[in-house]
Design an enzyme around this catalytic site. Sequence first.
Site, mmCIF file in Angstrom:
data_model
loop_
_atom_site.group_PDB
_atom_site.id
_atom_site.type_symbol
_atom_site.label_atom_id
_atom_site.label_comp_id
_atom_site.label_asym_id
_atom_site.label_seq_id
_atom_site.Cartn_x
_atom_site.Cartn_y
_atom_site.Cartn_z
ATOM 1 N N ALA A 105 0.850 -1.194 0.000
ATOM 2 C CA ALA A 105 0.000 0.000 0.000
ATOM 3 C C ALA A 105 0.876 1.230 0.000
ATOM 4 O O ALA A 105 2.094 1.145 0.156
ATOM 5 C CB ALA A 105 -0.891 0.009 1.232
ATOM 6 N N LYS A 106 0.282 2.371 -0.204
ATOM 7 C CA LYS A 106 0.970 3.645 -0.009
ATOM 8 C C LYS A 106 -0.092 4.710 0.215
ATOM 9 O O LYS A 106 -1.216 4.585 -0.297
ATOM 10 C CB LYS A 106 1.804 4.010 -1.261
ATOM 11 C CG LYS A 106 2.957 4.924 -0.943
ATOM 12 C CD LYS A 106 4.128 4.136 -0.366
ATOM 13 C CE LYS A 106 5.303 5.004 -0.043
ATOM 14 N NZ LYS A 106 6.456 4.170 0.367
#
Length: 416
Positions: A105-106
């Site tokens: 994720a980011k």
Amino acid sequence: MAEHGAIFDAMLQEFDGAARLLKLDPGIWRILTHPRRQVVVSCPVQMDNGEIEVFTGYRVQYNITLGPAKGGIRYHPNVSLDEVTALAAWMTWKCAVAHVPFGGAKGGIICDPTKMSRRELEALTRRYVAEIVDLIGPEKDVPAPDVNTNDQIMAWVMDTYSMHVGHTETAVVTGKPVEMGGSLGRREATGRGVMVVTREAAAHLGLNPDTLTIAVQGFGNVGSVSAHLLSQTGAKVVAVTDWKGGVYNKAGLDIDRMLAYAAEHKTIDGFPGGEPLSNDDLFGLDVDVLIPAALENQITAENAPRIRAKILAEGANGPTTPEAQKILHARGVFVVPDILANSGGVTTSYFEWVQDRYGYFWTEAEVNQRLDQKMREAFAAVLATSVKYTTDLRTAAYIVAISRVAAVTKLRGMYA
Ligand code: NAD
């Protein structure tokens, strides 16, 4: 996908090269080249001058097949959905290479934290977390620091989440202060991992890991710890540069003294233990190992032909442009790619999450020993894959990552 830009395209290029060699099933290929979830939020904040500003924030969960999504939160004016999506994909591959049970994720917020007060930053962080509170959690998605975010911001993330769920939940975020569930050894973890893979690469090439000569670009978290730990193994760190300048000493720099100098002066420029050196000259030095640990796109088609190092250990993310990679490959430079070389950080984030969920904390020696073992296993898996597919370590790292995610995707089957 809502937006598909140049940075995501760069990720796809690397992915496609590896997927082709792997003869990846076309259906799995399609799945792994699409982000699972992209969330855009608006975060109104009352600024210190009384006015209300609305900041745009993103959280992208690229893939959650192997476990909860994992990835940092970035505060920067240039944040875009394209960048956050590409970075979330890279986190997916990094976690899979590191062999930790996380997806990728980011997150990011378009803002300029250098122009914001501490109160404004706290308000923005808390509002952003409130907007994504249903998306994150120890079982769902575990943020961490990235560009312009730090352990204080992670403490606010943890507190806001805990307030929403009604109990203290330390495992929702990593990179926290040690007093509130952070892991010992986390601060040094990325540099320690760089040290381990550098020594593994040297041994593989028949060089003595205890007598390496080393040049490091960047003397922040990753660069300074890599330089320090390598110098403690007997290696000679002969050159270091940062944003302001650099220093060279053929006999080896005193890294302990340099750390003290950098703490006082906020740069290593002017360090008295050697001659001045420019960033450009750093790349042409006759050393065994070059460690870029500053910014992306530092090694280019222009300077790659001058690189004389036998090993390039990518401490930074994306320090080598695709054109430079081709040149280095043709010239036989042994490149340990970023998703392997700097995966010590996410590996120790995994250890932090494990300790928080366990409620039982390891000694620093235990953390370091476990990290050492994970890094060596990751290096060995990538090296063996590069031999099997007669390819460079970057492509091999992607092959290892993609095969792991693809295998579990197949085992889990299609839910429809
Ligand atoms: P940092 O901000 O602590 O240090 C960056 C260093 O780079 C500083 O010494 C700075 O002076 C130097 N620098 C900046 N511009 C430069 C220039 N033009 N030329 C030479 N040096 C320059 O950052 P960090 O945490 O050490 O991260 C460095 C790189 O490693 C980044 O690419 C980051 O994404 C990557 N990385 C960091 C971690 C981590 O745990 N910190 C984990 C994985 C990857």
